[in-house]
Design a protein around this motif. Structure first.
Motif, PDB file in Angstrom:
ATOM      1  N   CYS A  22       0.719  -1.210   0.054  1.00  0.00           N
ATOM      2  CA  CYS A  22       0.020   0.055  -0.018  1.00  0.00           C
ATOM      3  C   CYS A  22       0.871   1.166  -0.032  1.00  0.00           C
ATOM      4  O   CYS A  22       1.659   1.306   1.120  1.00  0.00           O
ATOM      5  CB  CYS A  22      -0.967   0.016   1.245  1.00  0.00           C
ATOM      6  N   ARG A  24       0.008   4.333   0.421  1.00  0.00           N
ATOM      7  CA  ARG A  24      -0.450   5.191   1.494  1.00  0.00           C
ATOM      8  C   ARG A  24       0.417   4.731   2.891  1.00  0.00           C
ATOM      9  O   ARG A  24       0.870   5.558   3.573  1.00  0.00           O
ATOM     10  CB  ARG A  24      -1.850   5.397   1.600  1.00  0.00           C
ATOM     11  N   TYR A  28       2.971   6.804   5.094  1.00  0.00           N
ATOM     12  CA  TYR A  28       2.810   7.073   6.543  1.00  0.00           C
ATOM     13  C   TYR A  28       4.088   6.879   7.237  1.00  0.00           C
ATOM     14  O   TYR A  28       4.565   7.059   8.273  1.00  0.00           O
ATOM     15  CB  TYR A  28       1.676   6.105   7.141  1.00  0.00           C
ATOM     16  N   PRO A 282      -4.195   5.342  -1.089  1.00  0.00           N
ATOM     17  CA  PRO A 282      -4.481   4.357  -0.083  1.00  0.00           C
ATOM     18  C   PRO A 282      -5.133   2.885  -0.650  1.00  0.00           C
ATOM     19  O   PRO A 282      -6.275   2.803  -0.860  1.00  0.00           O
ATOM     20  CB  PRO A 282      -5.769   4.995   0.713  1.00  0.00           C
ATOM     21  N   ALA A 288      -5.272  -5.962   4.217  1.00  0.00           N
ATOM     22  CA  ALA A 288      -4.163  -5.399   4.685  1.00  0.00           C
ATOM     23  C   ALA A 288      -4.712  -4.263   5.434  1.00  0.00           C
ATOM     24  O   ALA A 288      -3.964  -3.838   6.620  1.00  0.00           O
ATOM     25  CB  ALA A 288      -3.631  -4.753   3.633  1.00  0.00           C
ATOM     26  N   CYS A 289      -5.642  -3.595   5.244  1.00  0.00           N
ATOM     27  CA  CYS A 289      -6.328  -2.437   5.912  1.00  0.00           C
ATOM     28  C   CYS A 289      -6.716  -2.902   7.507  1.00  0.00           C
ATOM     29  O   CYS A 289      -6.187  -2.233   8.457  1.00  0.00           O
ATOM     30  CB  CYS A 289      -7.577  -1.680   5.413  1.00  0.00           C
ATOM     31  N   CYS A 298      -6.061   6.693   8.645  1.00  0.00           N
ATOM     32  CA  CYS A 298      -6.238   6.716   7.067  1.00  0.00           C
ATOM     33  C   CYS A 298      -7.683   6.671   6.754  1.00  0.00           C
ATOM     34  O   CYS A 298      -8.491   5.828   7.338  1.00  0.00           O
ATOM     35  CB  CYS A 298      -5.605   5.517   6.568  1.00  0.00           C
ATOM     36  N   LYS A 300      -9.154   5.506   4.356  1.00  0.00           N
ATOM     37  CA  LYS A 300      -9.909   4.203   4.065  1.00  0.00           C
ATOM     38  C   LYS A 300      -9.958   3.395   4.993  1.00  0.00           C
ATOM     39  O   LYS A 300     -10.839   2.462   5.279  1.00  0.00           O
ATOM     40  CB  LYS A 300      -8.552   3.387   2.898  1.00  0.00           C
ATOM     41  N   GLY A 301      -8.841   3.119   6.130  1.00  0.00           N
ATOM     42  CA  GLY A 301      -8.775   2.469   7.428  1.00  0.00           C
ATOM     43  C   GLY A 301     -10.008   2.736   8.215  1.00  0.00           C
ATOM     44  O   GLY A 301     -10.306   1.789   8.841  1.00  0.00           O
TER      45      GLY A 301
HETATM   46  S1  SF4 Z   1      -5.479   1.509   6.185  1.00  0.00           S
HETATM   47 FE1  SF4 Z   1      -5.547   0.362   4.586  1.00  0.00          FE
HETATM   48  S2  SF4 Z   1      -5.128   2.201   2.681  1.00  0.00           S
HETATM   49 FE2  SF4 Z   1      -4.574   3.008   4.602  1.00  0.00          FE
HETATM   50  S3  SF4 Z   1      -2.785   2.983   4.935  1.00  0.00           S
HETATM   51 FE3  SF4 Z   1      -3.238   1.050   5.794  1.00  0.00          FE
HETATM   52  S4  SF4 Z   1      -3.389  -0.472   4.215  1.00  0.00           S
HETATM   53 FE4  SF4 Z   1      -3.032   1.504   3.209  1.00  0.00          FE
END
Ligand code: SF4
Length: 303
Positions: A22, A24, A28, A282, A288-289, A298, A300-301
């Motif tokens: 990822c 994003r 981070y 992201p 993974a999230c 995040c 998306k998270g």
């Molecule tokens: S929450 Fe998901 S999209 Fe956001 S940084 Fe983590 S893996 Fe990537």
């Protein structure tokens, strides 16, 4: 004149994995908290740094085992050999200390102290899960100290040791590459490189070990055919020899080169350059999230 502390591009097998997983998350980890120590008052950078430092329960358990083994080597260099029971107790003590700090106390130095992902996100750790970690330490310590597979490691004399858990770097296509072989020793012309794993075997372990072989070539001027790579799955109780032919090492270099070039394309200096957020989408998948340290910050998270 003091050297300016710079956010430079560096590569390791785990960073490459993060970059692929990822963009994003990679941002981070590598850029977002840069300069948190100068941020006044504390704000976003500080918050990102706290998330960057989170560690999963299994990874933390593995670190406790690695640290205990490093201690085993220190004592051996001084002439004392720890038993399997002592190694287990050493690892358990580290686990308990870390757990205590993570429950209360990590705030004193959030960039250095243990802070478990589960504690941060208030995920209860069941007795069953904690017991699995304890068993993992017990099996690992037993395998390391008692099993015949590890006789060459235990028998290697301190004079033959080349590296014990020491982080080092070398330059590859102008980029700093990190290598942390857990243990390396010489035996005549041969160099044996060992990596302790407390998780289950994965194909990507082969790639990681081969990057250590490249490091060995560079660091100790050893020929590829004289390097022997051992992936030692301590909790599983098995050790696998990983091949490192010239062709395989050359393929490894190719993968590293293309990965480093991709990273170079988007690398920037947060102190000087503008942030181009479109470079850091992201794009983690659901799994993974779910396990990502940054899911609390995040967009998306948080979905
Ligand atoms: S929450 Fe998901 S999209 Fe956001 S940084 Fe983590 S893996 Fe990537």
């Amino acid at each position: 004149m003091a050297t300016k502390f710079q956010c430079e591009l560096s590569w390791s097998a785990s960073r490459a994995k993060e970059f692929d997983r990822c963009k994003r998350e990679y941002w981070y980890n590598r850029y977002a908290s840069w300069g948190w120590w100068t941020e006044k008052p504390r704000g976003k950078k500080y918050e990102y740094m706290i998330h960057k430092n989170l560690t999963g329960l299994a990874a933390f358990t593995g670190t406790c085992m690695h640290d205990a083994i490093e201690h085993w080597f220190q004592l051996k260099a001084e002439g004392t050999v720890m038993s399997g029971k002592e190694l287990y107790e050493d690892a358990v003590e580290r686990f308990r200390d870390g757990w205590r700090v993570s429950s209360d106390g990590w705030q004193a130095q959030p960039n250095k102290m243990v802070h478990l992902y589960d504690h941060h996100y208030e995920i209860p750790i069941s007795k069953d899960r904690a017991e699995k970690m304890r068993e993992l330490l017990e099996r690992s310590a037993h395998y390391f100290c008692e099993h015949d597979d590890l006789i060459p490691v235990r028998a290697a004399t301190p004079e033959s040791w080349l590296s014990v858990e020491s982080m080092d770097t070398y330059q590859y296509i102008g980029t700093k590459v990190y290598a942390v072989p857990d243990f390396a020793y010489s035996d005549g012309d041969k160099v044996h490189v060992w990596d302790w794993k407390t998780g289950t075997p994965r194909q990507e372990d082969h790639f990681q070990l081969r990057t250590y072989a490249l490091y060995a070539c560079e660091k100790w001027s050893v020929d590829p055919e004289d390097i022997i790579l051992h992936a030692s799955y301590l909790a599983k109780g098995e050790t696998t020899l990983i091949s490192s032919s010239i062709e395989e090492l050359s393929q490894t270099q190719d993968v590293m080169s293309s990965g480093i070039r991709e990273m170079m394309d988007v690398h920037y200096d947060p102190d000087v350059d503008d942030l181009m957020m479109e470079n850091w989408p992201p794009n983690g998948d659901e799994q993974a999230c779910h396990w990502c340290n940054f899911r609390g910050v995040c967009e998306k998270g948080k979905e």
